[in-house]
Design a protein around this motif. Structure first.
Motif, PDB file in Angstrom:
ATOM      1  N   SER A   1     -59.891 -65.572  -3.605  1.00 51.62           N
ATOM      2  CA  SER A   1     -61.131 -64.838  -3.303  1.00 51.62           C
ATOM      3  C   SER A   1     -61.427 -64.195  -2.188  1.00 51.62           C
ATOM      4  O   SER A   1     -62.477 -63.624  -2.246  1.00 51.62           O
ATOM      5  N   GLN A   2     -60.796 -64.366  -1.243  1.00 55.95           N
ATOM      6  CA  GLN A   2     -61.036 -63.631   0.157  1.00 55.95           C
ATOM      7  C   GLN A   2     -61.060 -62.313   0.184  1.00 55.95           C
ATOM      8  O   GLN A   2     -60.043 -61.694  -0.488  1.00 55.95           O
ATOM      9  N   ARG A   3     -61.934 -61.550   0.760  1.00 57.07           N
ATOM     10  CA  ARG A   3     -62.120 -60.233   0.757  1.00 57.07           C
ATOM     11  C   ARG A   3     -62.301 -59.767   2.119  1.00 57.07           C
ATOM     12  O   ARG A   3     -62.873 -60.254   2.898  1.00 57.07           O
ATOM     13  N   PRO A   4     -61.482 -58.671   2.850  1.00 53.84           N
ATOM     14  CA  PRO A   4     -60.508 -57.958   1.863  1.00 53.84           C
ATOM     15  C   PRO A   4     -59.372 -58.855   1.776  1.00 53.84           C
ATOM     16  O   PRO A   4     -59.119 -59.727   2.524  1.00 53.84           O
ATOM     17  N   GLU A   5     -58.426 -58.464   0.754  1.00 53.62           N
ATOM     18  CA  GLU A   5     -57.240 -59.205   0.676  1.00 53.62           C
ATOM     19  C   GLU A   5     -56.475 -59.285   1.894  1.00 53.62           C
ATOM     20  O   GLU A   5     -55.810 -60.282   2.253  1.00 53.62           O
ATOM     21  N   ASN A   6     -56.252 -58.227   2.675  1.00 53.56           N
ATOM     22  CA  ASN A   6     -55.465 -58.128   3.545  1.00 53.56           C
ATOM     23  C   ASN A   6     -56.577 -58.631   5.167  1.00 53.56           C
ATOM     24  O   ASN A   6     -57.411 -58.518   4.752  1.00 53.56           O
ATOM     25  N   LEU A   7     -55.801 -59.289   6.039  1.00 52.51           N
ATOM     26  CA  LEU A   7     -56.470 -59.535   7.109  1.00 52.51           C
ATOM     27  C   LEU A   7     -57.239 -58.218   7.532  1.00 52.51           C
ATOM     28  O   LEU A   7     -56.506 -56.947   7.865  1.00 52.51           O
ATOM     29  N   PRO A   8     -58.456 -58.145   7.917  1.00 54.29           N
ATOM     30  CA  PRO A   8     -59.285 -57.043   8.861  1.00 54.29           C
ATOM     31  C   PRO A   8     -58.511 -56.555   9.792  1.00 54.29           C
ATOM     32  O   PRO A   8     -57.983 -57.353  10.671  1.00 54.29           O
ATOM     33  N   ALA A   9     -58.479 -55.461   9.932  1.00 52.79           N
ATOM     34  CA  ALA A   9     -57.698 -54.717  11.007  1.00 52.79           C
ATOM     35  C   ALA A   9     -58.221 -55.221  12.496  1.00 52.79           C
ATOM     36  O   ALA A   9     -57.486 -55.440  13.342  1.00 52.79           O
ATOM     37  N   SER A  10     -59.482 -55.203  12.315  1.00 51.95           N
ATOM     38  CA  SER A  10     -60.223 -55.574  13.564  1.00 51.95           C
ATOM     39  C   SER A  10     -60.665 -56.958  13.798  1.00 51.95           C
ATOM     40  O   SER A  10     -61.222 -57.456  12.797  1.00 51.95           O
ATOM     41  N   LEU A  11     -60.381 -57.710  14.763  1.00 54.88           N
ATOM     42  CA  LEU A  11     -60.670 -59.036  15.055  1.00 54.88           C
ATOM     43  C   LEU A  11     -62.363 -59.351  14.943  1.00 54.88           C
ATOM     44  O   LEU A  11     -62.676 -60.296  14.432  1.00 54.88           O
ATOM     45  N   ARG A  12     -63.074 -58.350  15.057  1.00 55.77           N
ATOM     46  CA  ARG A  12     -64.394 -58.241  15.155  1.00 55.77           C
ATOM     47  C   ARG A  12     -65.026 -58.294  13.688  1.00 55.77           C
ATOM     48  O   ARG A  12     -66.033 -58.648  13.499  1.00 55.77           O
ATOM     49  N   GLU A  13     -64.308 -57.974  12.616  1.00 53.00           N
ATOM     50  CA  GLU A  13     -64.685 -58.173  11.203  1.00 53.00           C
ATOM     51  C   GLU A  13     -64.957 -59.368  10.757  1.00 53.00           C
ATOM     52  O   GLU A  13     -65.698 -59.535   9.771  1.00 53.00           O
ATOM     53  N   GLU A  14     -64.520 -60.606  11.110  1.00 46.40           N
ATOM     54  CA  GLU A  14     -64.862 -61.844  10.905  1.00 46.40           C
ATOM     55  C   GLU A  14     -65.070 -62.687  12.106  1.00 46.40           C
ATOM     56  O   GLU A  14     -64.967 -62.260  13.125  1.00 46.40           O
ATOM     57  N   LEU A  15     -65.642 -63.796  11.937  1.00 43.94           N
ATOM     58  CA  LEU A  15     -66.371 -64.466  12.819  1.00 43.94           C
ATOM     59  C   LEU A  15     -65.245 -65.602  13.200  1.00 43.94           C
ATOM     60  O   LEU A  15     -64.858 -66.520  12.128  1.00 43.94           O
ATOM     61  N   HIS A  16     -64.759 -65.807  14.437  1.00 37.51           N
ATOM     62  CA  HIS A  16     -63.869 -66.912  14.490  1.00 37.51           C
ATOM     63  C   HIS A  16     -64.553 -67.929  15.760  1.00 37.51           C
ATOM     64  O   HIS A  16     -65.443 -67.805  16.637  1.00 37.51           O
ATOM     65  N   ILE A  17     -64.488 -69.285  15.240  1.00 38.03           N
ATOM     66  CA  ILE A  17     -64.860 -70.237  15.843  1.00 38.03           C
ATOM     67  C   ILE A  17     -64.051 -71.134  16.948  1.00 38.03           C
ATOM     68  O   ILE A  17     -62.685 -71.227  16.878  1.00 38.03           O
ATOM     69  N   LYS A  18     -64.726 -71.462  18.223  1.00 37.21           N
ATOM     70  CA  LYS A  18     -63.619 -71.462  19.264  1.00 37.21           C
ATOM     71  C   LYS A  18     -62.520 -72.677  19.082  1.00 37.21           C
ATOM     72  O   LYS A  18     -61.334 -72.038  19.135  1.00 37.21           O
ATOM     73  N   VAL A  19     -62.914 -73.717  18.720  1.00 38.48           N
ATOM     74  CA  VAL A  19     -61.661 -74.750  18.809  1.00 38.48           C
ATOM     75  C   VAL A  19     -60.870 -74.371  17.307  1.00 38.48           C
ATOM     76  O   VAL A  19     -59.730 -74.187  17.581  1.00 38.48           O
ATOM     77  N   PRO A  20     -61.579 -74.633  16.309  1.00 41.25           N
ATOM     78  CA  PRO A  20     -60.934 -74.771  14.917  1.00 41.25           C
ATOM     79  C   PRO A  20     -59.818 -73.475  14.780  1.00 41.25           C
ATOM     80  O   PRO A  20     -59.047 -73.570  14.103  1.00 41.25           O
ATOM     81  N   ASP A  21     -60.346 -72.153  15.078  1.00 42.23           N
ATOM     82  CA  ASP A  21     -59.678 -71.105  14.744  1.00 42.23           C
ATOM     83  C   ASP A  21     -58.807 -70.773  15.979  1.00 42.23           C
ATOM     84  O   ASP A  21     -58.426 -69.296  15.721  1.00 42.23           O
TER      85      ASP A  21
END
Ligand code: FES
Ligand code: CO
Length: 328
Positions: free
Chosen positions: A284-304
């Motif tokens: 279900s994840q979009r885009p299917e490929n990891l986004p080229a830029s790290l900014r495109e998704e949100l990273h949470i400090k410890v778990p990610d």
């Protein structure tokens, strides 16, 4: 050139490569592979003459014969016969099939398109062939996602209370304690301990389990589970074949140093159920490929923490330019 060309990737299971050439998919291109007395040979599935698929051809006297005009290629990829020319006419040196590196390991055929930088990924401690360890391939499916999404999912444990509720985690225990990620030349290593409510431990069984993750870039991930109560150790290892940007074949092995007399299915059924739960989310994840830029998704400090470092490693790879077509 794509830096991924310089890694070994699993192409398929060994049983699928037979005397008759067959077409497979790797890194958005087709590969032809066949088996003869000298082992497996693999080439780009394309004849340099007019682009026909060599996988429609056949092998005769150790030569791969193109189905269109019958050019014959030897195992090195050199064209050794052009039937429409006199037998003693010179053959242009550029008449070649693109030969790929190939080897078999763990019951899989591995291919490297260009000269590989590293070997086929090992198991931590090289345990795979040791008699104390029993191994089997538990899960083999094609997911409609990228290899990097499929690997990142395997690396991720903060989804356990939701996707694997009651099996690998519970919602009242969703918080992730800080953990260390060790950077290695070939990947990442990190570990944590958690209470696992698995029904593998009996009706009301829960166990304190140490999880040791070893990621080998780009697409191999080992999870070593150590049951701290019993000391039993089990690897769950995913080798991941990047077929296209949106289709990925997963080969998941279970390797254990215990319960050799019990049926593999006892462990396989559990893991396969987990994998199918993951599949629904990952596809279900979009885009299917990891986004080229790290900014495109949100990273949470410890778990990610681990997945963020993984993305950085992939980004670094993507930025490396590698010499010329099909390696030096
Ligand atoms: Fe292969 Fe002509 S396309 S021999
Ligand atoms: Co999961």
């Amino acid at each position: 050139m794509n830096a991924l060309n310089r890694f070994w990737h699993p192409l398929t299971t060994s049983d699928k490569v037979v005397e008759q050439p067959r077409r497979f998919t790797l890194l958005d291109d087709y590969v032809v592979a066949y088996r003869d007395a000298d082992g497996v040979a693999a080439f780009r599935d394309l004849c340099i003459h007019r682009g026909a698929a060599l996988s429609l051809g056949w092998v005769r006297d150790g030569k791969l014969v193109c189905p269109y005009h019958g050019w014959q290629y030897d195992r090195s990829g050199a064209c050794v016969r052009i039937p429409s020319r006199p037998a003693d006419a010179p053959i242009p040196p550029s008449a070649k099939a693109f030969r790929y590196h190939v080897q078999e390991r763990y019951g899989l055929v591995w291919v490297a398109i260009a000269d590989p930088q590293y070997g086929v990924p090992d198991f931590p401690g090289d345990i795979f062939d040791l008699p104390e360890w029993k191994s089997f391939m538990s899960y083999n499916e094609v997911w409609t996602t990228s290899a990097s999404r499929a690997v990142e999912n395997f690396m991720d444990f903060s989804h356990f209370p939701y996707v694997h509720e009651g099996l690998l985690g519970t919602e009242d225990n969703a918080e992730i304690a800080p953990y260390t990620v060790e950077k290695r030349e070939d990947g990442l290593h990190y570990w944590l301990e958690q209470e696992e409510p698995s029904d593998l431990y009996g009706a009301d069984g829960t166990q304190l389990v140490r999880y040791e993750y070893t990621l080998v870039v780009p697409f191999t991930i080992h999870l070593k589970k150590i049951e701290l109560g019993t000391g039993r150790e089990t690897f769950i290892t995913q080798f991941t074949s990047p077929q296209t940007a949106t289709t990925t074949e997963l080969f998941v092995y279970i390797v254990r140093n215990h319960s050799h007399d019990e049926p593999d299915s006892k462990f396989g059924d559990f893991t396969n159920k987990i994998m199918e739960q993951d599949r629904v989310i990952v596809q279900s994840q979009r885009p299917e490929n990891l986004p080229a830029s790290l900014r495109e998704e949100l990273h949470i400090k410890v778990p990610d923490a681990a997945s963020l470092l993984y993305r950085q490693r992939l980004a670094a790879l993507a930025s490396v330019e590698v010499d010329g077509p099909y390696g030096a």
